[in-house]
Design an enzyme around this catalytic site. Structure first.
Site, mmCIF file in Angstrom:
data_model
loop_
_atom_site.group_PDB
_atom_site.id
_atom_site.type_symbol
_atom_site.label_atom_id
_atom_site.label_comp_id
_atom_site.label_asym_id
_atom_site.label_seq_id
_atom_site.Cartn_x
_atom_site.Cartn_y
_atom_site.Cartn_z
ATOM 1 C CE LYS A 1 -4.513 -1.833 2.033
ATOM 2 N NZ LYS A 1 -5.790 -1.395 2.999
ATOM 3 C CE LYS B 1 -6.599 -7.753 -2.288
ATOM 4 N NZ LYS B 1 -6.595 -7.157 -1.019
ATOM 5 C CE LYS C 1 -12.799 -2.686 0.649
ATOM 6 N NZ LYS C 1 -13.382 -3.365 1.945
HETATM 7 P P1 TYM Z 1 -10.811 -6.029 3.930
HETATM 8 O O1 TYM Z 1 -11.390 -4.200 4.200
HETATM 9 O O2 TYM Z 1 -9.677 -5.394 2.792
HETATM 10 O O3 TYM Z 1 -11.836 -6.762 3.504
HETATM 11 C C1 TYM Z 1 -12.711 -7.573 4.057
HETATM 12 C C2 TYM Z 1 -12.978 -9.140 3.906
HETATM 13 O O4 TYM Z 1 -12.802 -9.725 2.074
HETATM 14 C C3 TYM Z 1 -11.441 -10.122 2.021
HETATM 15 N N1 TYM Z 1 -10.825 -10.163 0.998
HETATM 16 C C4 TYM Z 1 -10.887 -11.621 -0.266
HETATM 17 N N2 TYM Z 1 -10.797 -12.297 -0.062
HETATM 18 C C5 TYM Z 1 -10.710 -13.442 -1.493
HETATM 19 N N3 TYM Z 1 -10.538 -12.568 -2.421
HETATM 20 C C6 TYM Z 1 -10.430 -11.045 -1.972
HETATM 21 N N4 TYM Z 1 -10.453 -10.403 -3.248
HETATM 22 C C7 TYM Z 1 -10.281 -10.289 -1.135
HETATM 23 N N5 TYM Z 1 -10.739 -9.055 -1.067
HETATM 24 C C8 TYM Z 1 -10.956 -9.071 0.268
HETATM 25 C C9 TYM Z 1 -10.293 -10.302 3.266
HETATM 26 O O5 TYM Z 1 -9.422 -10.794 3.487
HETATM 27 C C10 TYM Z 1 -10.819 -9.829 4.681
HETATM 28 O O6 TYM Z 1 -10.973 -10.963 5.452
HETATM 29 N N6 TYM Z 1 -7.936 -5.436 7.758
HETATM 30 C C11 TYM Z 1 -8.606 -5.786 7.032
HETATM 31 C C12 TYM Z 1 -10.018 -5.700 8.073
HETATM 32 C C13 TYM Z 1 -9.499 -6.580 9.310
HETATM 33 C C14 TYM Z 1 -10.259 -7.205 10.248
HETATM 34 C C15 TYM Z 1 -9.590 -6.656 11.792
HETATM 35 C C16 TYM Z 1 -10.052 -8.670 9.016
HETATM 36 C C17 TYM Z 1 -9.394 -4.748 10.411
HETATM 37 N N7 TYM Z 1 -9.653 -5.881 12.035
HETATM 38 C C18 TYM Z 1 -10.583 -7.770 12.545
HETATM 39 C C19 TYM Z 1 -10.831 -9.263 10.529
HETATM 40 C C20 TYM Z 1 -10.599 -9.113 12.170
HETATM 41 C C21 TYM Z 1 -8.656 -5.722 5.954
HETATM 42 O O7 TYM Z 1 -8.557 -5.120 5.371
HETATM 43 O O8 TYM Z 1 -9.804 -6.506 5.177
#
Ligand code: TYM
Length: 348
Positions: free
Chosen positions: A124, A207, A210
């Site tokens: 990032k 990947k 968004k």
């Molecule tokens: P975030 O908001 O980027 O994504 C949310 C969830 O979606 C999954 N994900 C995907 N899975 C499969 N293929 C993809 N292309 C894909 N893009 C996103 C992510 O793996 C995630 O499970 N850091 C985290 C948010 C977070 C969190 C937490 C998660 C903050 N605190 C505590 C679990 C526990 C994040 O940025 O996810």
């Protein structure tokens, strides 16, 4: 008979926590890698706590009005996908201050070296690392706090969050060791299913995200049926028909991605899909995938749109969820203050 061996973790009852950032609209990747599986966990009858992590979102500047809108839209997506706010706890992170309080404490536990190895930060920040926020660097320790403020034991996520969960384990272990306690569980990542890493529709090595500048690279949960079908028809592929075994997909990332998406949407394994479509051309497979995607996603999109008509009701649900979340997290974080030696003499 000998007593069964007790693992050090035996004292922690199973509890699920996971979160999604409201930093943009949700994608098919979020749905298959996370949301769909959050619903499955709720249906298994385990205690489930789900969070729109708005404090994470502001590690990159967000327009305040859009942030509010995206937080509500994310919550609507949870509910439309099948999260029942009566059975699961659904809330937004900033309404429960335990997260940032524990996040600070974990900033003092996590080591600079650990944080510097986080590949998501490096991706990032890119060449711009001097100019990104300090919050973006510290982000994984807030993520550890999100989970451990509830002593959650299992965290369903997509593949891209694996390293952050390993860090969460390191933080829990170091805290327990530093203070000579068995206070935090060592969490288990739950990364399962056919679509733990959904890839871009334009490039099977990237990947689906968004934040990708190309809207054609992803399916948004707000896309209508026509848009979904068009994006799938236009998805990058190769000229070969589908093979008759998974091995045959090894060097074909785009084909592999579409097969995985089909499998996850249908609730099948990738092997099953290959068996059904061995020898099929994409001219046949893509329309079948488009039909399946529309059948699964359209009801969710329609329900999200319906829920978004009443933002006050969404805010009410998030507020109620936050109260329930706070009732779990507050006593845990208060105990942490005791463990680390903070005076807690204020009344009321
Ligand atoms: P975030 O908001 O980027 O994504 C949310 C969830 O979606 C999954 N994900 C995907 N899975 C499969 N293929 C993809 N292309 C894909 N893009 C996103 C992510 O793996 C995630 O499970 N850091 C985290 C948010 C977070 C969190 C937490 C998660 C903050 N605190 C505590 C679990 C526990 C994040 O940025 O996810």
């Amino acid at each position: 008979m000998a007593e069964p061996v007790q693992t050090p973790q035996a004292s922690f009852p199973p509890r699920i926590f996971s979160g999604i950032q409201p930093s943009g609209g949700l994608t098919l990747g979020n749905y298959l890698g996370a949301l769909k599986r959050f619903v499955e966990k709720q249906e298994e009858g385990i205690e489930t706590i789900y969070c729109m992590v708005d404090m994470h979102a502001i590690t990159v500047w967000q327009d305040p009005e859009k942030l509010r809108q995206q937080t509500r839209e994310g919550a609507a997506a949870f509910i439309a996908a099948g999260i029942d706010p009566a059975r699961s706890i659904l809330f937004n992170q900033s309404q429960v201050s335990a997260h940032v309080e524990l996040g600070w404490i974990f900033n003092c536990i996590a080591r600079m070296g650990w944080m510097s190895r986080m590949t998501q930060f490096k991706d990032k920040a890119g060449k711009n690392s001097e100019n990104v926020s300090l919050g973006l660097f510290a982000y994984p320790s807030l993520m550890a706090a999100d989970i451990l403020a509830y002593k959650a034991t299992h965290v369903p996520v997509g593949e891209d969050q694996k390293q952050h969960l390993e860090l969460t384990r390191d933080i829990a272990i170091k805290f327990n060791n530093d203070y000579g306690v068995d206070f935090f569980p060592v969490v288990e990542p739950v990364i399962e299913g056919a679509a733990t890493r959904v890839m871009s529709l334009r490039d099977g090595t990237k990947k689906m995200s968004k934040s990708d500048p190309s809207d054609q690279s992803r399916i948004n949960l707000t896309d209508d049926a026509d848009t979904i079908a068009k994006k799938i028809r236009k998805a990058k592929t190769d000229p070969e028909p589908l093979p008759d075994s998974l091995d045959g997909l090894k060097d074909r990332p785009e084909a592999r991605n579409l097969v995985n998406i089909y499998a996850a949407l249908a609730g099948h394994t990738a092997e099953q899909v290959i068996r059904d479509y061995a020898g099929a051309q994409f001219g046949t497979f893509k329309p079948a995938l488009a039909d399946l995607a529309v059948a699964k996603l359209e009801p969710i999109t329609l329900e999200m749109n319906r829920l978004m008509q009443d933002p006050a009701e969404i805010d009410r649900i998030l507020g109620k969820g936050a109260e329930r979340a706070d009732a779990i997290a507050r006593p845990i974080v208060d105990q942490v203050y005791d463990v680390i030696g903070m005076i807690r003499s204020r009344r009321g």
